[in-house]
Scaffold this motif. Structure first.
Motif, short mmCIF file in Angstrom:
data_model
loop_
_atom_site.label_atom_id
_atom_site.label_comp_id
_atom_site.label_asym_id
_atom_site.label_seq_id
_atom_site.Cartn_x
_atom_site.Cartn_y
_atom_site.Cartn_z
N THR A 1 2.70 5.08 -15.31
CA THR A 1 4.02 4.56 -14.95
C THR A 1 4.43 5.30 -13.68
OG1 THR A 1 5.31 6.27 -16.02
CG2 THR A 1 4.55 4.47 -17.42
N PRO A 2 5.56 4.91 -13.07
CA PRO A 2 5.98 5.64 -11.87
C PRO A 2 6.11 7.14 -12.11
CG PRO A 2 7.27 3.64 -12.11
CD PRO A 2 6.44 3.76 -13.36
N ASP B 1 -7.32 2.74 -1.48
CA ASP B 1 -6.79 1.38 -1.33
C ASP B 1 -6.10 1.18 0.01
OD1 ASP B 1 -7.72 0.51 -3.69
OD2 ASP B 1 -5.79 0.34 -4.70
N ARG B 2 -5.45 2.22 0.49
CA ARG B 2 -4.74 2.01 1.74
C ARG B 2 -5.63 2.28 2.94
NH1 ARG B 2 -1.05 7.51 2.00
NH2 ARG B 2 -2.05 8.25 3.89
N ASP C 1 -0.91 12.94 2.82
CA ASP C 1 0.46 12.43 2.88
C ASP C 1 0.64 11.38 1.78
OD1 ASP C 1 -1.27 10.66 3.94
OD2 ASP C 1 -0.01 10.05 5.63
N GLU D 1 0.84 -1.19 0.00
CA GLU D 1 0.00 0.00 0.00
C GLU D 1 0.88 1.24 0.00
OE1 GLU D 1 -3.10 -0.55 2.88
OE2 GLU D 1 -4.02 -2.10 1.65
N GLU D 2 0.26 2.33 -0.47
CA GLU D 2 1.03 3.51 -0.82
C GLU D 2 1.79 4.11 0.35
OE1 GLU D 2 1.56 7.68 -1.17
OE2 GLU D 2 -0.12 6.78 -0.08
N ASP D 3 1.19 4.09 1.56
CA ASP D 3 1.89 4.65 2.72
C ASP D 3 3.06 3.76 3.13
OD1 ASP D 3 0.02 2.75 3.36
OD2 ASP D 3 -0.77 3.77 5.14
N TYR E 1 -5.11 5.38 -4.63
CA TYR E 1 -4.09 4.98 -3.65
C TYR E 1 -4.60 5.19 -2.24
CZ TYR E 1 -0.24 4.57 -7.03
OH TYR E 1 0.57 4.18 -8.04
N GLN F 1 1.96 10.03 -1.88
CA GLN F 1 3.25 10.27 -2.53
C GLN F 1 3.14 11.29 -3.67
OE1 GLN F 1 4.87 7.28 -5.21
NE2 GLN F 1 3.36 5.82 -4.48
N GLN G 1 2.01 9.77 -12.86
CA GLN G 1 0.89 9.58 -11.94
C GLN G 1 -0.12 10.69 -12.15
OE1 GLN G 1 0.65 7.06 -9.84
NE2 GLN G 1 2.69 6.19 -10.07
N VAL H 1 8.64 3.42 -8.45
CA VAL H 1 7.67 2.41 -8.04
C VAL H 1 6.30 2.66 -8.65
CG1 VAL H 1 6.45 1.42 -6.07
CG2 VAL H 1 8.85 1.98 -5.88
N LEU H 2 5.72 1.59 -9.19
CA LEU H 2 4.33 1.66 -9.62
C LEU H 2 3.53 0.76 -8.69
CD1 LEU H 2 2.21 2.61 -11.73
CD2 LEU H 2 2.52 0.38 -12.79
N ARG H 3 2.49 1.33 -8.10
CA ARG H 3 1.67 0.58 -7.17
C ARG H 3 0.32 0.28 -7.81
NH1 ARG H 3 -3.22 -0.10 -4.48
NH2 ARG H 3 -2.69 -1.70 -3.02
N LEU H 4 -0.04 -0.99 -7.85
CA LEU H 4 -1.39 -1.35 -8.29
C LEU H 4 -1.87 -2.47 -7.38
CD1 LEU H 4 -1.10 -1.50 -12.20
CD2 LEU H 4 -2.29 0.22 -10.87
N SER H 5 -3.18 -2.60 -7.24
CA SER H 5 -3.70 -3.68 -6.41
C SER H 5 -3.31 -5.02 -7.03
CB SER H 5 -5.21 -3.58 -6.29
OG SER H 5 -5.80 -3.89 -7.52
N ILE I 1 -5.41 3.13 -15.54
CA ILE I 1 -4.71 2.21 -14.63
C ILE I 1 -3.63 1.41 -15.37
CG2 ILE I 1 -5.08 -0.04 -13.55
CD1 ILE I 1 -5.55 2.07 -11.67
N ILE J 1 4.83 1.93 1.02
CA ILE J 1 5.88 2.16 0.02
C ILE J 1 6.70 3.40 0.40
CG2 ILE J 1 6.35 2.71 -2.40
CD1 ILE J 1 3.66 1.34 -3.04
#
Lengths: 344, 560
Positions: free
Chosen positions: B504-505, B519-520, B343, A42-44, B516, B345, B508, A64-68, B500, A46
């Protein structure tokens, strides 16, 4: 007319600048000491891990690429003919075992791999898991009080008729968390009893929600009394202030490992390997402990908020010992049967 | 009326062969990008649907279509789609009529409210519905009603709200122009207002209505977001695509359903000719624009409709805005800014990326869809029907399928498009083609209303087609073009599904930041970030408004 031409020209110029700008962005990723990492952390998490990585390896740019888990699975498979990343980091083992993914990764034994117990790594060296997550119930205290319901402690408790219509769990066909729950139930109760249990449980299930974390959020918001989800989501929601209790099922919590692997296609393998070595370094492991309920490497201490939410010090005592190979192999038939017999 | 009907056909008569060849050129210019960015990716998807463990074949189709479960979820999809589309069309027609044909007050404000859902990240709508109508939502808590939203009706309500603004934009474009003379004749002939509406207004908006029905239908049937959040156990085709592609990484089965979902687009392309043949131009050289006259009773009734619909849209957005400012809805309802301490990224950098992508998408989108609509309407060629099909086809493609198609098609160094792969440009292009049908149909609705006589007249006066376009068609279209640019801008700021697969990194976008956070588990922060996106879009729209005013286009509204 002149105005018109000028505005056309400036439009043209801004389009060109735009193109140049974006090409520059694209190219910067190819810098020598930079690697691209795909992850489902999860993003936090990372952000915290990467801050550590930057301290330890200031000369390495980690993009970094974050995906579920599911999104990433689809993306990696779709990109298979020309992968865009060097490393897979913190990604569900059940997905990594997919033979189509297996073709894309290369065996690598990072320095200090002995710190990771054998059960947490591939015998062919294609992946090793450093962290993981496990199933837990989020139980809303206010809803329990309002409806005068007892606190459940186990999967068996969820069959009690008074919970009818108050339990939500992830749909295993759309969520990895949902699948690990039913896989663990079938593994611990056996084929026949496991399916019978799932059928009995079905009578109490209000909804099979198509996400692994949403059942906990729904219970937190008071939509339902009990949401079967995973421990970290429960811990975070307790920390956020929701009136919920985390319950780890007494039979043992189904779990999933998050593993790391090297892409065979990586054009910067030295840097990629350096990063993979780092993922089991003391520094990384200590940081994992701040964020993850399951860390496969010894060291570090559990943060206060985990303990406060009710996570036992000895995690291994509440975890069901998952057979990941079984989970991966039987995913197709189990889901097919689940959809046939239980999906509404 | 007969004379007007003949308008369209006239310039097409007696074309020399050279003319016909020349007419093919625009079709090629418009067709190439459509082939590259729509057909080519979909061909890759089509290929996947035939790929089986035993080689190329129909086994996947046989397995999927022969399954009794598939029939059930197809039925579910139709049950949801037909009802939602019908309700949305009726609501949107009334709303667009109120905005365009009445003298009710605050019409510009109502326009803005109507399209609000277009620039609210999808999280807002879902969250808003649960906060309001959930089992523990505001309504159930306040009135103890015990409403259970989850399931069929939940999806229908959410879908109506979701597609309403699209239908509104098309119908509003259809109702925007009218020839006052026809209404005067109708009145002189003693027709009642209702009869005039039935015999003049409705037929005149036939094409817009058909386009709006198509758009609502495809939007609902391809949407998996609402069924996932609010659908409970009610499974539809789109959520099955999600199950297969994302839940089980089974592209083959997912793409089979993706292909089945294209059928409505094929049907729409087939009936298009019959619908638009009956559509006549509304603006010709003799026409006088209709200026809505005061009619107290009618205006009051329409105002009531507009207020009711606006209240429904606003309440959902506002409850989320409100919840983002309280400590912890619904447990600690004290004012707090804690959800605004982002907070996530890269902080607000993704917001800038999004603005950049959206401005680009607005620019490319306007040119692409207007060129396509103009060429298909004014340069009849054997390719026209194919172009039309390609133009509306993306509407029938779920975003995630299009995103997959883009990877499969363009992620190869040998492909020229690879130069922009992994950049913000490809994200902008994906947004343009994902929403191509919607922009195209708004544009087409307007273009069809402009008489072909202008071309003739200008040809008689020695003007070229280009001059007619620049001096007559373009100014007439200008308000629509602004509206389409705004549409592409708004959608690109918040859209996720195809994106989605292309981020890429380094690229965004803001909608991904919302994802994000969500999801978290930071749902409240995600809502707060969404509120910031909405505010940004409003600020940009305001800036464009001031710019248009400064340029002297005070009468052009941003939302047609």
């Amino acid at each position: 007319m002149t105005d018109n031409t000028r505005s056309h020209r400036s439009l043209y110029r801004s389009l060109l600048t735009g193109l140049a700008f974006s090409t520059a962005i694209g190219l910067s990723a190819a810098h020598a000491d930079a690697i691209t990492v795909y992850t489902s952390y999860e993003e936090d998490e990372i952000a915290a891990f990467l801050a550590r990585a930057k301290q330890d390896m200031p000369d390495l740019d980690v993009n970094v690429l974050r995906l579920s888990t599911g999104d990433l699975h689809a993306r990696i498979l779709a990109e298979a003919s020309n992968p865009q990343h060097d490393v897979i980091w913190g990604w569900a083992v059940t997905s990594l075992i997919d033979p189509r993914i297996g073709e894309l990764v290369e065996a690598y034994t990072p320095a200090g791999i002995d710190r990771v117990a054998e059960q947490f790594r591939d015998k062919d060296g294609k992946w090793f898991a450093t962290t993981g997550y496990m199933a837990a119930f989020c139980v809303n205290n206010e809803v329990l009080a309002a409806k005068n319901l007892p606190m459940p402690t186990s999967w068996a408790d969820l069959l009690k008729p008074e919970y009818k219509g108050e339990v939500v769990m992830p749909n295993p066909a759309s969520s990895g968390t949902g699948y690990l729950m039913i896989a663990s139930i079938i593994q611990m109760m056996g084929e026949e009893k496991g399916w019978q249990y799932l059928k009995d449980l079905d009578a109490n299930i209000a909804q099979y929600i198509k996400s692994g974390s949403r059942p906990c959020n729904a219970a937190s918001e008071g939509e339902f009394a009990i949401g079967a989800s995973f421990a970290l989501r429960a811990i975070k929601n307790v920390d956020e202030g929701y009136p919920i209790t985390m319950v780890i099922p007494a039979e043992g919590a189904g779990n999933e490992l998050e593993a790391n692997a090297l892409m065979a296609s990586s054009r910067n393998k030295d840097a990629a390997k350096r990063f993979l070595d780092w993922t089991i370094s003391d520094s990384a492991v200590n940081e994992y402990y701040n964020w993850k309920e399951i860390v496969t490497v010894k060291g570090g201490t559990m943060p206060e908020k985990f303990r406060k939410a009710g996570l036992p010090e000895d995690i291994a005592s509440v975890m069901w010992n998952m057979d990941f190979a079984w989970s991966a192999e039987n995913r197709g038939p189990v889901l097919e049967r689940w959809q046939r017999e239980l999906e509404r | 009326m007969t004379a007007l009907t003949a308008d369209r056909a006239a310039p097409a008569v007696r074309r020399s062969r050279r003319n016909r060849l020349a007419a093919m050129l625009p079709a090629v210019v418009v067709g190439l990008p459509l082939i590259l960015f729509v057909l080519f990716p979909l061909a890759h998807i089509l290929g996947r649907s035939f790929s089986t463990p035993d080689g190329f074949g129909l086994a996947n189709y046989a397995a999927m279509l022969g399954n009794e479960r598939f029939l059930r979820i197809t039925w579910n999809s139709f049950a949801v789609t037909l009802v939602s589309a019908a309700v949305a069309i009726v609501m949107a027609y009334a709303f667009a009529y109120a905005v365009q044909r009445s003298t009710m007050p605050l019409r510009n404000l109502f326009r803005m409210i109507a399209v609000l859902p277009l620039f609210a990240p999808s999280l807002v709508q879902a969250q808003g519905l649960v906060l309001l109508f959930g089992r523990n939502g505001l309504i159930n808590r306040s009135f103890g009603l015990g409403i259970d939203l989850y399931g069929y009706w939940g999806i229908v309500i959410a879908s109506v709200l979701y597609v309403f603004p699209y239908a509104f934009l098309i119908l509003s474009a259809a109702l925007a122009v009218a020839d006052a003379r026809i209404y005067e004749s109708a009145e002189m002939l003693g027709a009642s207002k209702w009869r005039a509406f039935r015999t003049v207004t409705l037929p005149a908006t036939r094409y817009g209505l058909a386009a709006a029905i198509f758009v609502c239908f495809t939007l609902v049937i391809t949407d998996f977001g609402n069924p996932m959040v609010i659908g409970g156990d009610y499974t539809v085709l789109a959520s099955e695509v999600y199950n297969q592609v994302i839940g089980q990484a089974n592209f083959e089965m997912g793409t089979v359903i993706g292909m089945v979902l294209l059928i409505p687009a094929a049907i729409a392309a087939m009936v298009e000719k019959r619908v638009s043949a009956k559509q006549y131009a509304l603006i010709s050289e003799h026409s006088r624009p209709l200026v809505p006259q005061k009619d107290r009773l009618r205006d009051l009734a329409l105002l009531a409709v507009a207020v009711l619909i606006s209240a429904a849209i606003l309440s959902i957005v506002l409850v989320v805005v409100f919840a983002s400012f309280v400590h912890l809805w619904p447990y600690r309802m004290t004012f707090s800014l804690r959800h605004y301490a982002f907070d996530v990224q890269n902080g607000i950098q993704p917001l800038w990326n999004s603005i950049y992508v959206s401005v680009m998408a607005a620019g490319i989108g306007v040119v692409a869809v207007t060129a396509a609509a103009y060429v298909i309407e004014k340069f009849p060629s054997p390719a026209a029907r194919g172009l039309y099909f390609l133009s509306i086809l993306p509407a029938a493609v779920p975003g995630m399928v299009l995103g997959l198609g883009y990877i499969l098609a363009f992620n190869s160094p040998s492909n020229p498009v690879y130069a922009i792969y992994g950049t913000l440009v490809i994200i902008a292009i994906a947004n343009v083609y994902y929403y191509h049908a919607h922009g195209f149909l708004i544009s087409g609705t307007s273009i069809k209303q402009i008489s072909g006589r202008f071309d003739e007249a200008s040809a008689t006066l020695g003007g070229s087609r280009r001059q007619t376009f620049a001096k007559v068609t373009l100014p007439l279209l200008f308000p629509t073009l602004v509206g389409i640019a705004v549409f592409f801008f708004m959608r690109s700021m918040v859209t996720l599904s195809a994106v989605i697969f292309l981020i890429t990194p380094n690229t965004q976008v803001a909608a991904v930041s919302v994802l994000y956070l969500q999801d978290r588990g930071a749902t409240n922060q995600a809502a707060a970030f969404s509120v910031c996106i909405i505010a940004t879009i409003m600020a940009v729209l305001l800036a464009v408004r001031l710019l248009l005013n400064a340029m002297g286009h005070r009468n052009v509204s941003l939302i047609r």
